[in-house]
Scaffold this motif. Structure first.
Motif, PDB file in Angstrom:
ATOM      1  N   LEU A  99     101.668 103.629  66.595  1.00  0.00           N
ATOM      2  CA  LEU A  99     101.442 102.298  67.167  1.00  0.00           C
ATOM      3  C   LEU A  99     102.740 101.510  67.231  1.00  0.00           C
ATOM      4  CD1 LEU A  99      98.145 100.719  65.804  1.00  0.00           C
ATOM      5  CD2 LEU A  99      98.801 101.120  68.161  1.00  0.00           C
ATOM      6  N   VAL A 100     103.513 101.556  66.152  1.00  0.00           N
ATOM      7  CA  VAL A 100     104.784 100.827  66.121  1.00  0.00           C
ATOM      8  C   VAL A 100     105.711 101.371  67.213  1.00  0.00           C
ATOM      9  CG1 VAL A 100     106.862 100.345  64.773  1.00  0.00           C
ATOM     10  CG2 VAL A 100     104.631 100.297  63.663  1.00  0.00           C
ATOM     11  N   ALA A 101     105.735 102.702  67.343  1.00  0.00           N
ATOM     12  CA  ALA A 101     106.637 103.327  68.310  1.00  0.00           C
ATOM     13  C   ALA A 101     106.041 103.354  69.722  1.00  0.00           C
ATOM     14  CB  ALA A 101     106.956 104.748  67.858  1.00  0.00           C
ATOM     15  N   ARG A 102     104.804 102.812  69.871  1.00  0.00           N
ATOM     16  CA  ARG A 102     104.111 102.813  71.159  1.00  0.00           C
ATOM     17  C   ARG A 102     103.862 104.207  71.706  1.00  0.00           C
ATOM     18  NH1 ARG A 102     104.662  98.703  70.156  1.00  0.00           N
ATOM     19  NH2 ARG A 102     104.955  96.597  70.794  1.00  0.00           N
ATOM     20  N   HIS A 103     103.683 105.168  70.818  1.00  0.00           N
ATOM     21  CA  HIS A 103     103.310 106.502  71.261  1.00  0.00           C
ATOM     22  C   HIS A 103     101.816 106.570  71.462  1.00  0.00           C
ATOM     23  CE1 HIS A 103     107.205 108.213  69.362  1.00  0.00           C
ATOM     24  NE2 HIS A 103     107.373 107.888  70.625  1.00  0.00           N
ATOM     25  N   VAL A 104     101.365 106.006  72.565  1.00  0.00           N
ATOM     26  CA  VAL A 104      99.928 106.003  72.824  1.00  0.00           C
ATOM     27  C   VAL A 104      99.667 106.689  74.152  1.00  0.00           C
ATOM     28  CG1 VAL A 104      99.664 103.871  71.517  1.00  0.00           C
ATOM     29  CG2 VAL A 104      99.850 103.743  73.982  1.00  0.00           C
ATOM     30  N   GLN A 105      98.512 107.367  74.251  1.00  0.00           N
ATOM     31  CA  GLN A 105      98.190 108.156  75.437  1.00  0.00           C
ATOM     32  C   GLN A 105      97.148 107.478  76.315  1.00  0.00           C
ATOM     33  OE1 GLN A 105      99.840 110.950  76.071  1.00  0.00           O
ATOM     34  NE2 GLN A 105     100.995 110.600  74.181  1.00  0.00           N
ATOM     35  N   HIS A 106      96.072 107.023  75.666  1.00  0.00           N
ATOM     36  CA  HIS A 106      94.923 106.563  76.439  1.00  0.00           C
ATOM     37  C   HIS A 106      95.211 105.230  77.140  1.00  0.00           C
ATOM     38  CE1 HIS A 106      90.750 105.548  77.391  1.00  0.00           C
ATOM     39  NE2 HIS A 106      90.508 106.832  77.235  1.00  0.00           N
ATOM     40  N   PRO A 107      94.796 105.127  78.420  1.00  0.00           N
ATOM     41  CA  PRO A 107      95.058 103.879  79.150  1.00  0.00           C
ATOM     42  C   PRO A 107      94.471 102.642  78.456  1.00  0.00           C
ATOM     43  CG  PRO A 107      93.793 105.451  80.502  1.00  0.00           C
ATOM     44  CD  PRO A 107      94.192 106.170  79.265  1.00  0.00           C
TER      45      PRO A 107
END
Lengths: 280, 255
Positions: free
Chosen positions: B233-241
């Motif tokens: 979350l901190v690194a913004r490694h997110v996949q889902h729109p």
């Protein structure tokens, strides 16, 4: 050409009787607002909502409102009687409150609440009223205005309810909107939608907006300038783009205690209040 | 004492209402929470996050699937036995609504302790009040004499009084001012350091979730759409729109 301010307030004080004489909940408040977005930020008990209520003539008894001057479009507000205030609130100043569940009439359909205001202000036929109401519902981003028109408040989600509130308020084309925590009962996604809607309306229709909230970062993103209130007094007035230039220790404390990636999992700084802040 | 707390949720569906009015609030949820972990459930309103939390708290029984919490099997479709509530306690969003206005702080804290047969109730109450930073002078006050932050401290004291293995937190700071929120978050972190407690934290505020949680599940319309670590979350490694939208909205950026 310089435009006269929409609203100008000087030396506004709101007090309530206490055991040892009157207690001031708003002290020496001053504001000039044009067609812009001004945020009033503070924690509970800071007097921000009481300031809004005073501007709307809604301070309940036994509260006392005093001011050097309070003018809307140059018109003196201090000398208004009950009818005068009601006209002002309906037509010139719109208000949006925190929870649409409490501020919409629960036993009246949304459409009827909107046309009720229309009837007060304009002499048009039932069919035209309906037409106008549907237009306004569409204008606040409601996809199926027909359904919302016929719905009761409890049948709507928080975001829809807030849009309906805004629609009901827009009917009378106010020059100034006072929004008191309009998004704090909404989740983040809906919050952004409602803020965007407000922003569009204010910009497109040239309305002045006073946004009251405890959420400093949100207000900073949304408004042009910010007044920070503490215990009834404005302690700092800021350009919203330069929150980092805040100098008052209270404002700086409010910013510092927010969770941020840099402080993840660490003890957050707590705000130590200085009695000196209460003295101007 | 029970064995170390951990939660397993598999294939859980939760419903509100019955018959044609039935609403499918949570769909096929699978989760495991490790002992002493702080797990975040994130989502917008109506995403099912609070519903799932209420099932874990033993407050909703209209569900199917399998749940084990602190070694206890939560029976679907029925109210759990009283002993279950020793293992799990909940802190609610609104400190103005979650405390009985006619009971003193003392009585609020004593109730659960007496019900679950704790000895030395006196001493425990005094210790609890110290632990949540209130102190003895608050003991015989009523909720209306307390600020929102003080009430939330009482609610937290009540929740940890039974020394639960699992603490469920439903938006415990979203009704509070920023400075009070910071104090409550600090208190929760202190409790987590001092006790072997597993936490499930529900919020729509990603900054609060990121601050406290080791891992996070993102829920949308009743389904878990993404699982992340706090670092992701901190690194913004997110996949889902949907997670992207939530992140953008919490920072006020266009999605």
């Amino acid at each position: 050409m310089t435009e006269a301010p929409l609203l100008s307030i000087d030396g506004l004080t709101v007090s309530f009787p206490g055991e040892d004489g009157p207690v001031a909940v708003v002290r020496d408040f001053k504001l000039e607002i044009g067609r812009e977005k001004v945020g009033i930020v503070g924690e509970s008990g800071s007097g921000k909502s009481m300031t809004a209520r005073a501007i709307l003539g809604l301070i309940p008894k036994p509260g006392v409102v005093m001011a050097n001057s309070m003018r809307l479009h140059g018109q003196d507000m201090l000398s208004l009687d009950k009818t005068g205030w009601r006209r002002l609130r309906g037509k010139r100043i719109g208000m949006i409150l925190q929870d649409p569940k409490f501020s919409l009439n629960p036993v009246m359909r949304i459409g009827d609440q909107i046309t009720e205001t229309l009837q007060l202000h304009e002499k048009i036929s039932r069919a035209e009223q309906r037409e106008r109401a549907l237009e306004i519902l569409a204008a606040v981003g409601i996809d199926d205005p027909q359904r919302v028109y016929a719905a009761y408040p409890h049948e709507l989600s928080g975001g829809m309810g807030q849009r309906a509130m805004i629609a009901a308020m827009l009917v009378s084309s106010p020059d100034l909107i006072i929004a008191d925590e309009p998004t704090s009962a909404l989740d983040v996604l809906v919050r952004e939608q409602v803020l965007k809607l407000l922003d569009d309306l204010v910009t497109r229709r040239g309305i002045g907006l006073i946004l009251i909230s405890h959420d400093l970062p949100m207000v900073a993103r949304f408004c042009d300038r910010i007044l920070v209130m503490y215990r009834g007094r404005v302690v700092e007035s800021l350009d919203a783009r330069h929150l980092d230039r805040a100098t008052h220790p209270y404002t700086r404390g409010l910013i510092a205690c927010l969770p941020s990636p840099a402080l993840r999992g660490q003890v957050l700084p707590s705000l130590s209040r200085d009695p000196a802040w209460e003295v101007a | 004492m029970s064995k170390a707390a951990a939660i397993t949720i598999s294939g859980v569906d939760v419903y509100h209402g019955h018959g044609s009015q039935r609403f499918h609030a949570v769909r096929q949820a699978d989760l495991t929470v490790a002992p002493r972990e702080t797990f975040g459930l994130v989502g917008g309103s109506g995403s099912g996050k609070s519903t799932l939390l209420r099932v874990l708290a033993g407050l909703l029984s209209n569900w199917s699937g399998a749940i084990t919490l602190a070694g206890q099997v939560l029976p679907p479709g029925e109210r759990p036995p009283r002993s279950y509530y020793r293992h799990v306690q909940m802190v609610f969003q609104d400190p103005y609504a979650s405390l009985n206005p006619r009971h003193t702080v003392d009585r609020i804290l004593a109730e659960g302790l007496v019900l679950h047969g704790f000895a030395d109730v006196e001493q425990r109450i005094r210790h609890l009040l110290d632990q949540v930073g209130l102190g003895p002078r608050f003991r015989f006050r009523y909720p209306h004499e307390l600020s929102g932050g003080q009430r939330q401290r009482v609610a937290i004291a009540r929740a940890i009084a039974l020394e639960p293995d699992v603490l469920l937190l439903d938006e415990p700071t979203s009704a509070l001012d920023a400075s009070v929120q910071a104090e409550i978050l600090n208190l929760l972190m202190a409790i987590r350091r001092e006790r072997p407690v597993t936490c499930v934290f529900v919020s729509h505020d990603l900054s609060v979730i990121t601050h406290l949680c080791d891992r996070v599940a993102v829920m949308q319309q009743g389904a878990i759409v993404e699982r992340l670590s706090g670092d992701d979350l901190v690194a913004r490694h997110v996949q889902h729109p949907y997670t992207r939208q939530l992140l953008a909205a919490s920072e006020g950026l266009p999605a």
